[in-house]
Design an enzyme around this catalytic site. Structure first.
Site, PDB file in Angstrom:
ATOM      1  N   SER A 137       0.847  -1.196   0.000  1.00  0.00           N
ATOM      2  CA  SER A 137       0.000   0.000   0.000  1.00  0.00           C
ATOM      3  C   SER A 137       0.884   1.249   0.000  1.00  0.00           C
ATOM      4  O   SER A 137       1.699   1.418  -0.898  1.00  0.00           O
ATOM      5  CB  SER A 137      -0.946  -0.040   1.198  1.00  0.00           C
ATOM      6  N   ASP A 194      -8.676  -5.363  -5.824  1.00  0.00           N
ATOM      7  CA  ASP A 194      -8.238  -4.294  -4.922  1.00  0.00           C
ATOM      8  C   ASP A 194      -9.127  -3.065  -5.102  1.00  0.00           C
ATOM      9  O   ASP A 194      -9.249  -2.520  -6.196  1.00  0.00           O
ATOM     10  CB  ASP A 194      -6.784  -3.930  -5.220  1.00  0.00           C
ATOM     11  N   HIS A 215      -7.031  -5.563  -1.181  1.00  0.00           N
ATOM     12  CA  HIS A 215      -5.957  -4.826  -0.545  1.00  0.00           C
ATOM     13  C   HIS A 215      -5.584  -5.529   0.770  1.00  0.00           C
ATOM     14  O   HIS A 215      -6.449  -6.024   1.485  1.00  0.00           O
ATOM     15  CB  HIS A 215      -6.456  -3.410  -0.253  1.00  0.00           C
TER      16      HIS A 215
END
Length: 316
Positions: free
Chosen positions: A154, A253, A286
């Site tokens: 991230s 994601d 994610h």
């Protein structure tokens, strides 16, 4: 459906630098049944070593195998995510960290200064500072400063990609004299690499990212300081000398755009003289690798195989 996609992702990961072993059904079900696990018995952790002057935000932990090492250990430095505003060492990527240390690697997990109390480029300066500290000091822990790799997810994925590509760029590099801050490989995971959508590949979220970063992360808006915004976007630092990269991203994601990450990898592969591997994982969201649940076990092994392959190539 969720379990099927996790199994498919495990199979995809098993084909990254394949060594003749398929994805493990045992590891898959063990992770599914026990997603929260303690650290490996064969790994020890040295806590809270200072790598800079900013108190707890400049602390790192070192993970390494128990017992004496027979040779200097290659180093993997991990940078946590959290949107540049939250997070801490020891909270993320533990499946990877524990596995790499159990395989004879020395793993570093760092804190860094966070927004909104600190603004860019402070975060990337901290990551580069940690690389410099590692290269200068890791022999004291039997680490090998001649092989240092980066990984993070991230916001951490953004930061490690940027550090790998732009460690010597004025304004991003802190005052470190002639310290060597280059790295030998980089594994960014579900990161943002084209913040201004220069590839025009981002399907959703361009305006939201700019609004969020203007409010919390950047010292000025894009219209007020376009140069800094462009400087912190990894895509603007691609060069033939970029280190080998394995870029991992979930197909589902919802926070970091898959197509943008894929376009970045394609741009990188066109220019870099080194290996670039992009892997998109079926059904994965994610932060898919934060717990021990699948496909995290195969994720850790894929990263390990990729880095060992890079090491072998370097030794030739």
């Amino acid at each position: 459906m969720i379990m099927r996609q996790a199994w498919l992702s495990s199979q995809v990961l098993s084909r990254v630098e394949p060594n003749g072993q398929a994805a493990s059904v045992w590891r898959f079900f063990a992770g599914a049944l026990f997603p929260i696990q303690l650290g490996s018995r064969g790994v020890r952790r040295i806590k809270n070593i200072a790598y800079g002057p900013e108190g707890r935000k400049h602390l790192l932990d070192i993970y390494l195998p128990k017992g004496p090492a027979t040779a200097p250990m290659p180093v993997l430095l991990h940078v946590h995510g959290g949107g540049w505003i939250v997070g801490s060492k020891h909270q993320q990527a533990q499946p990877l960290i524990q596995y790499m240390a159990s395989q004879g690697w020395l793993v570093i997990d760092i804190n860094y200064r966070l927004a909104p109390w600190n603004r860019m480029p402070v975060m990337i300066q901290d990551v580069i500072r940690a690389v410099a500290w590692t290269k200068a000091n890791i022999t004291s822990y039997n680490g090998d400063p001649d092989f240092v790799a980066l990984t993070g997810g991230s916001a951490g994925g953004h930061l490690v990609a940027l550090a790998a590509l732009a460690s010597n760029v004025d304004g991003l590099r802190p005052e470190l004299g002639d310290a060597d801050c280059t790295v030998d490989a980089c594994i960014p995971v579900y990161g943002l690499y084209d913040l201004l959508d220069q590839n025009q590949a981002m399907e959703v979220g361009v305006g939201e990212i700019r609004s969020f970063m203007t409010r919390f992360v950047m010292p000025k808006s894009y219209s007020e300081d376009a140069a800094l915004w462009e400087k912190i976007s990894p895509i603007n630092h691609i060069s033939p000398s970029a280190p080998p990269m394995l870029i991992l991203h979930g197909q589902h994601d919802s926070l970091a755009d898959l197509e943008s990450a894929k376009a970045f990898a394609e741009s990188l592969s066109r220019i870099s003289k080194n290996k670039v591997t992009f892997v998109d994982l079926p059904g994965q969201q994610h932060a898919y690798d934060c717990a021990y649940s699948p496909p995290a076990p195969e994720h850790a092994r894929a990263v390990h195989r990729f880095l060992e392959s890079v090491r072998k190539d370097k030794q030739r």
